[in-house]
Enzyme design. Structure first.
Site, PDB file in Angstrom:
ATOM      1  N   GLU A  60       0.815  -1.227   0.000  1.00 28.98           N
ATOM      2  CA  GLU A  60       0.000   0.000   0.000  1.00 28.98           C
ATOM      3  C   GLU A  60       0.845   1.272   0.000  1.00 28.98           C
ATOM      4  OE1 GLU A  60      -0.601  -2.580   1.948  1.00 28.98           O
ATOM      5  OE2 GLU A  60      -2.701  -3.185   1.659  1.00 28.98           O
ATOM      6  N   PHE A 122     -11.887  -6.548  13.964  1.00 32.57           N
ATOM      7  CA  PHE A 122     -10.820  -7.082  13.121  1.00 32.57           C
ATOM      8  C   PHE A 122     -10.444  -6.058  12.051  1.00 32.57           C
ATOM      9  CE2 PHE A 122      -9.659  -9.561   9.247  1.00 32.57           C
ATOM     10  CZ  PHE A 122      -8.410  -9.959   9.695  1.00 32.57           C
ATOM     11  N   GLN A 123      -9.181  -5.780  11.954  1.00 32.91           N
ATOM     12  CA  GLN A 123      -8.648  -4.810  10.985  1.00 32.91           C
ATOM     13  C   GLN A 123      -9.251  -3.421  11.136  1.00 32.91           C
ATOM     14  OE1 GLN A 123      -8.660  -6.713   7.067  1.00 32.91           O
ATOM     15  NE2 GLN A 123      -6.669  -7.608   7.583  1.00 32.91           N
ATOM     16  N   LYS A 172     -17.505   0.142   5.727  1.00 32.43           N
ATOM     17  CA  LYS A 172     -18.053  -0.888   4.845  1.00 32.43           C
ATOM     18  C   LYS A 172     -19.571  -0.798   4.720  1.00 32.43           C
ATOM     19  CE  LYS A 172     -18.557  -5.834   5.162  1.00 32.43           C
ATOM     20  NZ  LYS A 172     -17.806  -6.964   4.736  1.00 32.43           N
ATOM     21  N   MET A 487      24.692   7.945   2.232  1.00 23.42           N
ATOM     22  CA  MET A 487      24.578   9.254   2.848  1.00 23.42           C
ATOM     23  C   MET A 487      24.850   9.185   4.353  1.00 23.42           C
ATOM     24  SD  MET A 487      24.319  12.350   2.412  1.00 23.42           S
ATOM     25  CE  MET A 487      23.517  13.030   0.970  1.00 23.42           C
TER      26      MET A 487
HETATM   27  C1  LIG Z   1      12.666   5.335   5.116  1.00 21.68           C
HETATM   28  C2  LIG Z   1      13.976   5.934   5.471  1.00 21.68           C
HETATM   29  N1  LIG Z   1      14.756   5.340   6.394  1.00 21.68           N
HETATM   30  C3  LIG Z   1      15.952   5.881   6.725  1.00 21.68           C
HETATM   31  C4  LIG Z   1      16.388   7.032   6.145  1.00 21.68           C
HETATM   32  C5  LIG Z   1      17.741   7.642   6.523  1.00 21.68           C
HETATM   33  N2  LIG Z   1      18.627   7.643   5.366  1.00 21.68           N
HETATM   34  C6  LIG Z   1      18.811   8.732   4.595  1.00 21.68           C
HETATM   35  S1  LIG Z   1      19.808   8.468   3.305  1.00 21.68           S
HETATM   36  C7  LIG Z   1      20.069   6.880   3.758  1.00 21.68           C
HETATM   37  C8  LIG Z   1      20.957   5.973   2.951  1.00 21.68           C
HETATM   38  C9  LIG Z   1      20.407   5.685   1.618  1.00 21.68           C
HETATM   39  O1  LIG Z   1      21.166   4.666   1.057  1.00 21.68           O
HETATM   40  P1  LIG Z   1      21.093   4.322  -0.485  1.00 21.68           P
HETATM   41  O2  LIG Z   1      19.682   4.200  -0.901  1.00 21.68           O
HETATM   42  O3  LIG Z   1      21.967   3.172  -0.758  1.00 21.68           O
HETATM   43  O4  LIG Z   1      21.621   5.653  -1.165  1.00 21.68           O
HETATM   44  P2  LIG Z   1      23.129   6.230  -1.198  1.00 21.68           P
HETATM   45  O5  LIG Z   1      23.189   7.272  -0.129  1.00 21.68           O
HETATM   46  O6  LIG Z   1      24.065   5.107  -0.938  1.00 21.68           O
HETATM   47  O7  LIG Z   1      23.248   6.819  -2.552  1.00 21.68           O
HETATM   48  C10 LIG Z   1      19.377   6.583   4.930  1.00 21.68           C
HETATM   49  C11 LIG Z   1      19.412   5.279   5.636  1.00 21.68           C
HETATM   50  C12 LIG Z   1      15.528   7.627   5.203  1.00 21.68           C
HETATM   51  N3  LIG Z   1      15.828   8.771   4.602  1.00 21.68           N
HETATM   52  N4  LIG Z   1      14.349   7.054   4.878  1.00 21.68           N
END
Ligand SMILES: Cc1ncc(C[n+]2csc(CCOP(=O)(O)OP(=O)(O)O)c2C)c(N)n1
Ligand SMILES: [Mg+2]
Lengths: 579, 172
Positions: A60, A122-123, A172, A487
């Site tokens: 979803e 439920f749900q 519903k 990052m």
């Molecule tokens: C849902 C979610 N969880 C955690 C984060 C924190 N976060 C920001 S950037 C990142 C790393 C992203 O890794 P990747 O997709 O491999 O991209 P890269 O930076 O390596 O290009 C994380 C964990 C986020 N932004 N969103």
């Protein structure tokens, strides 16, 4: 008499059918969704419906992101439908994402029967309660007679003012009732009157200030997209010769190839853009909420500048940054009235200062960030630049996930038009880009759509590969595979002594994974293979997964560390702050 | 910037969930609520909410804008103490002894309050007044021993000949 009465007896229709008719009346012909127990009645109607195409996703969250991608690419409201309880809670991230970035969605959630609400059925989940702080408005439909009015209001609220998601919870039993199909002719929302036209005196004051500026800068944010205020913005900047920088959300609202373009500003923005904002004497900010990723240390933000701030949402004005001339209004109207005033007099005050200012900015432009690693591995920046070169003449739509690859895309891909970059700014949701790119592809069937992804992010909604196959959505997924949550790793490298705590991330063999879905997979490890692989992906009629194995330790520069003023820019690993 | 107390009078549509959005805004954004009263207006389709809050001017401005942003909010008026009439209602149970009874009754009298229930050792008193009158009432009773106190929260109405009502603002 009796005879006549029976004749005008109103015809009633099943609530679910009325719902679909109301959607059609709003111009909806494609929706994203996932069924469940309480939605059986609606899905029965969808089965017989020939005017709404339903896209079955695999989660979803992806339905909501896809609807947002659709909204971003088309400018229309995106529509998604999810079931009660877990279906609706799965949708929350998507709803919040659209809320913070201000894109219009109408989300239909199933709910248990009104008679069961509150009994922990439920749900059952209190979805109106859960979504309240992360949607623009929500409804719990208790009376089927109100359905047409609620739908009309929902689309109106979602698409006007600062756009956003509106949730309609459909019990519903209510949706199973019969009602008359009668479209309301009026909007009756006494508490909702977005102010579109800026105060004329404020517009005049703003123009005066701008005309007398010696070092003016415009910030153009995502707020100029909904009513296409970017046309007026570009016209004004061109006529007055004012340089323009974009926020991440505003990328594409001012053409990157315009000589006055400074590109993106903020935490990973261009050095010169941040310096221009820090040193300007008049800052004209349009459609931005001055998020901390833009301002850095607010106390030191544009310290010597008089600030004009235009936004349709009064809450954005004066929230983070002090403002000298606030203008609540729609950017298009405000800029149009400023243009009219300007055209009437065409003042050109301090022309020499403005020339000197542009020259100063040009000098700052000499300082740019370079890749910091020097290995024979593929460089992530080169991959993105190559994608840019090979797609720039194709009016492509580029979605991203969140991370280093997102920032490199924002920096290196030159967007000349709005609605071409689809990226999660406010919430920064990993897993957004891929489903959003699907939605964009549904909305723009003839366009080339890329999702530039990270190896971490793509694994958050990778299940949607199946959706792409089902509907042959030819999205090109370019995974910038650095083996890390890059990052976060970058922050650990700088701030935590290279303690890469839980940021090294493994992945499946993406090529094999793609193939198991029946999708084309391409692996690229060398510079020489880049062009051929990207060309192959573009030429391929269906979805493609490209796995670019890149140098893991590359860093995103320029970089303003969190909490620092935006003129303290790091340009490389060795570099001390520049200002 | 210094923090002040502010009174906001908010006219809202009387619909399910409105109070929840309103109070959720305060908790979600870290604003303070000192008191909050809510009841339907003459037209039962609308309610009047009176909120006493405190913060510096910038915070109050944000609160007011954020409240306005709610779809069900019709109008907000911010009052300072001079431009409105404010009233609060209190009920309190006070200890009485033979030797303090007349003193308690005198406090009730000067405060224009009332004794609404009498038991051998505890009187239940009521008073209506503005902020400082209520504060004085409570301070005067404190020495006798207040067993329980219930306050209604403040309601306000403007002094001016301007009317914050539904008709004027929404044309119905
Ligand atoms: C849902 C979610 N969880 C955690 C984060 C924190 N976060 C920001 S950037 C990142 C790393 C992203 O890794 P990747 O997709 O491999 O991209 P890269 O930076 O390596 O290009 C994380 C964990 C986020 N932004 N969103
Ligand atoms: Mg990565």
């Amino acid at each position: 008499m009796a005879e006549i009465e029976t004749k005008v007896k109103k015809e009633t229709m099943n609530g679910a059918k009325v719902l679909l008719e109301c959607l059609r009346n709003e111009g909806v012909d494609e929706i994203f969704g996932y069924p469940g127990g309480v939605l059986l009645g609606i899905y029965e109607e969808l089965f017989h419906c020939d005017f709404i195409k339903h896209y079955l996703v695999r989660h979803e969250q992806a339905a909501i992101h896809a609807a947002e991608g659709y909204a971003r690419a088309t400018g229309k409201a995106g529509v998604a439908i999810v079931t009660s309880g877990p279906g609706a809670t799965n949708a929350i991230t998507g709803i919040a994402n659209a809320y913070y970035d201000g894109y219009p969605l109408v989300i239909l959630t199933g709910q248990v029967a009104v008679t069961q609400i509150g009994n922990d059925a439920f749900q059952e989940a209190d979805i109106v309660g859960i979504t309240r702080p992360c949607c623009k408005h929500n409804y719990l439909l208790k009376d089927i007679k109100k359905l047409p009015q609620v739908i009309k209001h929902a689309f109106h609220i979602a698409t006007t003012g600062k756009p956003g998601p509106v949730v309609i919870d459909l019990p519903k039993d209510v949706i199973g009732n019969k009602t008359e199909l009668k479209f309301p002719d009026k909007i009756e929302l006494p508490g909702y009157n977005p102010n579109y036209v800026g105060h004329p005196r404020q517009c005049e004051k703003a123009l005066e200030l701008l005309c007398r500026a010696r070092r003016p800068v415009i910030i153009s944010g995502g707020g100029v997209i909904p009513t296409e205020g970017y046309n007026e913005l570009t016209e004004l900047a061109n006529k007055m010769g004012i340089p323009v920088t974009n926020t991440l959300m505003g990328i594409g609202t001012f053409p990157a190839d315009n000589p006055l373009s400074l590109g993106m500003m903020g935490m990973h923005g261009n050095f010169w853009a941040n310096l221009a904002v820090s040193n300007c004497d008049v800052l004209f900010a349009v459609g931005t909420r001055f998020n901390d990723r833009i301002t850095g240390n607010v106390k030191k933000f544009a310290r010597d500048a008089k600030i004009i701030h235009v936004d349709v949402d009064p809450c954005s004005i004066g929230k983070n940054v002090r403002v000298d001339i606030p203008i609540v209004g729609d950017s298009k109207n405000v800029l149009r009235s400023m243009l009219d005033m300007y055209d009437a007099s065409q003042p050109n005050i301090y022309p020499d200062d403005k020339i000197a200012w542009i020259k100063q900015i040009d000098e700052w432009k000499q300082k740019r960030a370079m890749p910091v690693t020097n290995t024979d591995k593929l460089h992530p920046q080169n991959v993105i630049e190559k994608i840019y070169e090979m797609t720039k003449d194709k009016d492509a739509i580029i979605a991203t996930e969140v991370g280093q690859h997102q920032m490199w895309t924002a920096q290196l891909y030159k967007f000349n038009k709005p609605r071409r970059l689809i990226t999660s700014g406010g919430l920064g949701t990993m897993g957004f880009g891929f489903p959003a790119s699907m939605g964009a592809q549904v909305g723009q069937k003839d366009r080339l759509v890329f999702n530039i992804a990270g190896d971490g992010s793509i694994q958050m909604n990778i299940q949607e590969l199946a959706t792409c196959v089902d509907y042959n959505l030819p999205v090109k997924i370019a995974i910038i595979n650095n083996g890390y949550l890059g990052m976060v790793r970058q922050w650990q490298e700088k701030m935590f002594d290279k303690h890469y705590s839980h940021t090294k991330i493994s992945s499946p063999d993406f090529v094999k994974l793609a193939e198991s879905y029946g999708i084309k997979g391409i692996r690229v490890t060398k510079e020489e293979e880049l062009e051929g692989a990207i060309q192959e992906a573009i030429n391929h009629p269906g979805p493609v997964v490209m796995d670019f194995i890149v140098e893991p330790f590359e860093m995103v520069y320029p970089w303003v560390l969190a909490g620092k003023p935006i003129n303290q820019v790091l340009l490389s690993n060795e570099c001390k702050c520049e200002d | 910037m210094s923090k002040h107390r502010h009174t906001l009078s908010v006219l809202v549509q009387n619909e399910a969930g409105v109070l929840s959005s309103l109070s959720g805004l305060f908790s979600g954004r870290g604003y303070n609520i000192e008191s909050l009263t809510v009841a339907p207006t003459l037209d039962p389709a609308f309610s009047r909410v009176t909120i006493v809050t405190f913060g510096d001017d910038a915070v109050i401005e944000q609160i007011s804008k954020q409240l306005n942003r709610l779809i069900n909010t019709i109008k907000i008026v911010e009052f300072s103490s001079e431009d409105c009439i404010d009233r609060e209602f209190v009920l309190c149970k006070v200890n009485v002894k033979e030797e303090t009874r007349s003193d308690v009754l005198r406090v009730v009298e000067v405060s224009e309050g009332k004794v609404v229930n009498i038991t051998p050792r505890v009187y239940t008193l009521q008073a209506i007044g503005n902020e400082s009158q209520i504060a004085t009432f409570i301070e005067l009773l404190r020495p006798f021993g207040i067993k329980e106190l219930v306050r209604s929260g403040k309601v306000v109405i403007s002094r001016e000949n301007e009317f914050i009502n539904v008709k004027q603002n929404v044309g119905i």
